[in-house]
Design a protein around this motif. Structure first.
Motif, PDB file in Angstrom:
ATOM      1  N   GLU A 279      76.719   9.746  15.908  1.00  0.00           N
ATOM      2  CA  GLU A 279      75.776   9.596  14.882  1.00  0.00           C
ATOM      3  C   GLU A 279      75.964  10.894  14.184  1.00  0.00           C
ATOM      4  OE1 GLU A 279      71.658   8.894  16.370  1.00  0.00           O
ATOM      5  OE2 GLU A 279      71.070  10.002  14.554  1.00  0.00           O
ATOM      6  N   ASN A 280      76.262  10.827  12.949  1.00  0.00           N
ATOM      7  CA  ASN A 280      76.414  12.022  11.885  1.00  0.00           C
ATOM      8  C   ASN A 280      77.420  13.245  12.363  1.00  0.00           C
ATOM      9  OD1 ASN A 280      75.678  13.871   9.897  1.00  0.00           O
ATOM     10  ND2 ASN A 280      74.088  14.828  11.034  1.00  0.00           N
ATOM     11  N   ASN A 291      75.153  14.902  15.232  1.00  0.00           N
ATOM     12  CA  ASN A 291      75.040  16.254  14.334  1.00  0.00           C
ATOM     13  C   ASN A 291      76.190  17.172  14.721  1.00  0.00           C
ATOM     14  OD1 ASN A 291      72.562  14.968  13.253  1.00  0.00           O
ATOM     15  ND2 ASN A 291      71.360  15.868  14.751  1.00  0.00           N
ATOM     16  N   LEU A 292      77.476  16.747  14.615  1.00  0.00           N
ATOM     17  CA  LEU A 292      78.488  17.487  15.009  1.00  0.00           C
ATOM     18  C   LEU A 292      79.224  17.717  13.368  1.00  0.00           C
ATOM     19  CD1 LEU A 292      78.037  17.398  17.847  1.00  0.00           C
ATOM     20  CD2 LEU A 292      80.404  16.828  18.198  1.00  0.00           C
ATOM     21  N   GLU A 302      75.539  17.738  21.009  1.00  0.00           N
ATOM     22  CA  GLU A 302      74.591  17.680  19.933  1.00  0.00           C
ATOM     23  C   GLU A 302      74.522  19.052  19.146  1.00  0.00           C
ATOM     24  OE1 GLU A 302      71.164  15.841  21.971  1.00  0.00           O
ATOM     25  OE2 GLU A 302      70.080  16.626  20.307  1.00  0.00           O
ATOM     26  N   ASP A 303      74.319  18.834  18.026  1.00  0.00           N
ATOM     27  CA  ASP A 303      74.113  20.007  17.035  1.00  0.00           C
ATOM     28  C   ASP A 303      75.226  21.130  17.090  1.00  0.00           C
ATOM     29  OD1 ASP A 303      71.700  19.170  15.763  1.00  0.00           O
ATOM     30  OD2 ASP A 303      70.754  19.431  17.884  1.00  0.00           O
ATOM     31  N   CYS A 304      76.290  20.744  17.177  1.00  0.00           N
ATOM     32  CA  CYS A 304      77.513  21.519  17.347  1.00  0.00           C
ATOM     33  C   CYS A 304      78.484  21.912  15.852  1.00  0.00           C
ATOM     34  CB  CYS A 304      78.478  21.595  18.379  1.00  0.00           C
ATOM     35  SG  CYS A 304      77.612  21.503  19.915  1.00  0.00           S
ATOM     36  N   ARG A 305      79.021  22.867  16.016  1.00  0.00           N
ATOM     37  CA  ARG A 305      80.197  22.953  14.569  1.00  0.00           C
ATOM     38  C   ARG A 305      81.372  23.878  15.071  1.00  0.00           C
ATOM     39  NH1 ARG A 305      76.994  23.494   8.755  1.00  0.00           N
ATOM     40  NH2 ARG A 305      75.789  21.726   9.305  1.00  0.00           N
ATOM     41  N   TYR A 306      82.339  23.334  14.590  1.00  0.00           N
ATOM     42  CA  TYR A 306      83.773  24.150  14.759  1.00  0.00           C
ATOM     43  C   TYR A 306      84.116  24.025  16.206  1.00  0.00           C
ATOM     44  CZ  TYR A 306      81.570  25.547  10.176  1.00  0.00           C
ATOM     45  OH  TYR A 306      81.205  25.588   9.167  1.00  0.00           O
TER      46      TYR A 306
END
Ligand SMILES: [Zn+2]
Ligand SMILES: [Zn+2]
Ligand SMILES: [Zn+2]
Length: 590
Positions: A279-280, A291-292, A302-306
């Motif tokens: 999702e997203n 949310n990546l 969940e909620d991670c970047r790079y």
């Protein structure tokens, strides 16, 4: 938009990133010591971290404690003290012996570098509970395995990376829960599948691309639950068996089948993001995530970047490996097994928390800054013990000191890495020439590099370190085994039935690089049991070829080949593949 202090390209720092830096900034005595926004773009940050990841370059050397010969990821000429991992993990030595005061007249990274050259390092990176699997690194609970890396819970597996819970699987890359597979990439739960990519639940098949639940198929693309197909067309049992015999007994027939597959691959749609149940998210090879952004090879996050190769983690940015579990990580390499609030650290695991600038700090360590090799410790700086009050008084001062030298908020520079750049995974994803590496990753043109350095100095960035020589390069020395006979790869018999037993005493010269390699007895038995021809290329070349079959870890904007909506994908717009958005793809393929 800021300009990356390394590659000089402009990059954006979204509002959410700034909020995240604030969220993970250390809180000392009730006051936040804000981590500044990064000076490197996400790509250069990843390159810098990867310069600290030696996955599979192994050497013979001496254990500096026992004086016995060992294998290690550190070559014998490196100016580091290296202990056999088992000795390193024991209590026979004390890392606190190397503790030192902070020197307020020198940059912090210089002092950390001195400590790094003093404290003994373990011969391998994270190796636990393996049996008869000496030639492995970043590996746990493997049995009778040889030259597998970043791999856990395998048995009788040889030559591969990112293998998990496989049995008798050879020359694979990102392969899970599979049995008797050979030359597979991104493969799940398969049995006797050879030379295939992106397959799930398939068996007794070869040259498949993105098939699910198929049996007895050769050269097929995007098939689901089919049996006896060649080139996406139904065939008889006899035709299938004839084709098996053809391709594994004649190099020319195999090559023709491979080329036919490549043609077929281009006629079928590819999914913009491989993986499922997300999702997203943006990135590639993502499953069960929410949310990546710009993440690759990740699951249950969940909620991670790079982030890359991170699992079951929350709220992490710029982490490469491995999670299971982790929370609040920023710019780490190899942190896992329950980390919490860890920043700018390398190889720290087992319920560690509140670490900054640490390497090999393990086992419930918490509140450490700039430490190396500590276990079960808290309130230490540069391996020196302080009280909680002293620690909290020193830290703000040290952070200010680092800020003045442009060090705070930066991961360890690549020039401090104990490995040659070409020994690390950085060379696989960001290949550079020796001249470029010695020039600190910049173009080999000395004057361009000098310009760059002085521009950065004017911006007040990390002056001391920039003035040093560039990154490290390891001049490769291949150990040539003493053997009865050397045979050129191209001269090997085309059929496994014509291979003599003595092949295991010979050396084969790679048909691409000329590099000598051997066929082990276990491996020969595997090829014989599966009816597969011998490899004609060395392990490194085979690994590189597998890597090149995957799309790179970059994202581009493209339009869905069916509905035309914008997609973000690792397929470059100039590539010939047809790429679909998730919903168009699911409409057509399932
Ligand atoms: Zn950059
Ligand atoms: Zn080779
Ligand atoms: Zn679409």
């Amino acid at each position: 938009m800021p300009t990356c202090s390394h590659c000089r390209q402009s990059f954006s720092i979204p509002e959410e990133d700034l909020k995240f830096y604030e969220l993970v900034s250390p809180l000392i005595g009730g006051k936040k010591y804000s981590i500044p926004p990064p000076t490197h773009c996400p790509t250069c940050r990843r390159q810098r971290r990867l310069a600290w990841r030696n996955e599979k370059t192994l050497y013979r050397r001496m254990c500096d404690y026992s004086k016995k010969p060992i294998l290690s990821i550190y070559s014998p000429d490196k100016p580091f003290t290296v202990y056999d991992s088992e000795i390193w993990n024991s209590d026979v030595w004390d890392p606190m012996m190397y503790g030192r005061e902070i020197d307020w007249n020198r940059p912090f990274f210089d002092q950390w570098n001195d400590l790094h050259h003093a404290v003994p390092l373990p011969s391998f990176n994270l190796r636990m509970q393996n049996q008869n699997s000496e030639y492995t690194n970043l590996s746990a609970r493997n049995k009778d395995c040889y030259l597998i890396f970043a791999s856990n819970d395998n048995e009788d597996c040889y030559y591969g990376t990112y293998l998990h819970r496989n049995h008798r699987t050879v020359d694979c890359f990102f392969t899970f829960d599979s049995e008797s597979c050979y030359q597979c990439i991104d493969t799940y739960n398969c049995n006797r599948v050879f030379f295939s990519e992106y397959c799930r639940n398939c068996s007794d098949s070869a040259l498949l691309f993105n098939c699910q639940g198929c049996q007895n198929c050769i050269g097929c693309v995007n098939l689901v639950n089919k049996s006896h197909y060649i080139g996406n067309q139904p065939c008889t049992k006899e035709e299938f068996e004839e084709q098996v015999k053809n391709i594994f007994n004649s190099a020319a027939a195999f090559q023709a089948a491979e080329q036919a597959l490549q043609v077929l691959i281009l006629q079928h749609p590819h999914k913009a993001i491989s993986g499922h149940s997300n999702e997203n998210v943006t990135g590639d090879h993502i499953s069960n995530c929410r949310n990546l952004q710009e993440c690759f090879d990740v699951t249950h996050d969940e909620d991670c970047r790079y982030c890359v190769w991170l699992h079951q983690s929350k709220n992490c940015y710029d982490c490469y490996g491995w999670g299971l579990t982790g929370e609040l990580g920023l710019e780490n390499h190899l942190t896992g097994n329950g980390f919490y609030n860890v920043q700018f650290s390398e190889s720290c695991w087992n319920n560690v928390s509140n670490l900054l600038y640490c390497r090999y700090c393990l086992d419930t360590s918490s509140n450490l800054f700039g430490c190396i090799g500590l276990r079960h410790k808290e309130y230490c700086i540069l391996n020196k013990q302080y009280t909680k009050e002293e620690y909290e008084a020193l830290l703000p001062r040290l952070i200010d000191h680092m800020r003045r030298h442009g060090e705070y908020g930066e991961f360890f520079p690549a020039q401090l890495s104990p490995y040659g750049y070409n020994e690390t995974v950085a060379q696989e994803y960001f290949p550079l020439s020796e001249a470029e590496v010695r020039n600190g990753g910049w173009p080999a043109d000395r004057s361009a590099a000098a310009d760059h350095a002085s521009a950065l100095l004017r911006q007040g960035y990390g002056g001391q370190l920039l003035l040093r020589e560039g990154w490290n390069w390891r001049t490769e020395i291949d150990e040539v085994p003493k053997v009865a006979k050397t045979v050129a790869g191209s001269q090997l018999p085309e059929s496994i039935t014509d291979v003599p037993d003595e092949i295991v005493e010979w050396v084969v010269a790679c048909e691409v690089t000329g590099k000598p390699f051997r066929i082990t007895p276990q491996e020969l038995q595997f090829y014989r049991d599966m009816g597969l021809p011998l490899p004609r290329k060395c392990f490194d070349t085979r690994h590189k070829e597998r890597m090149s079959k995957r799309t790179p870890r970059y994202l581009w904007d493209r339009k869905c080949g069916k509905c035309g909506q914008g997609i973000r994908t690792s397929y470059h717009p100039s590539r010939p593949e047809v790429v679909y958005c998730e919903s168009c793809y699911l409409d057509e393929v399932h």
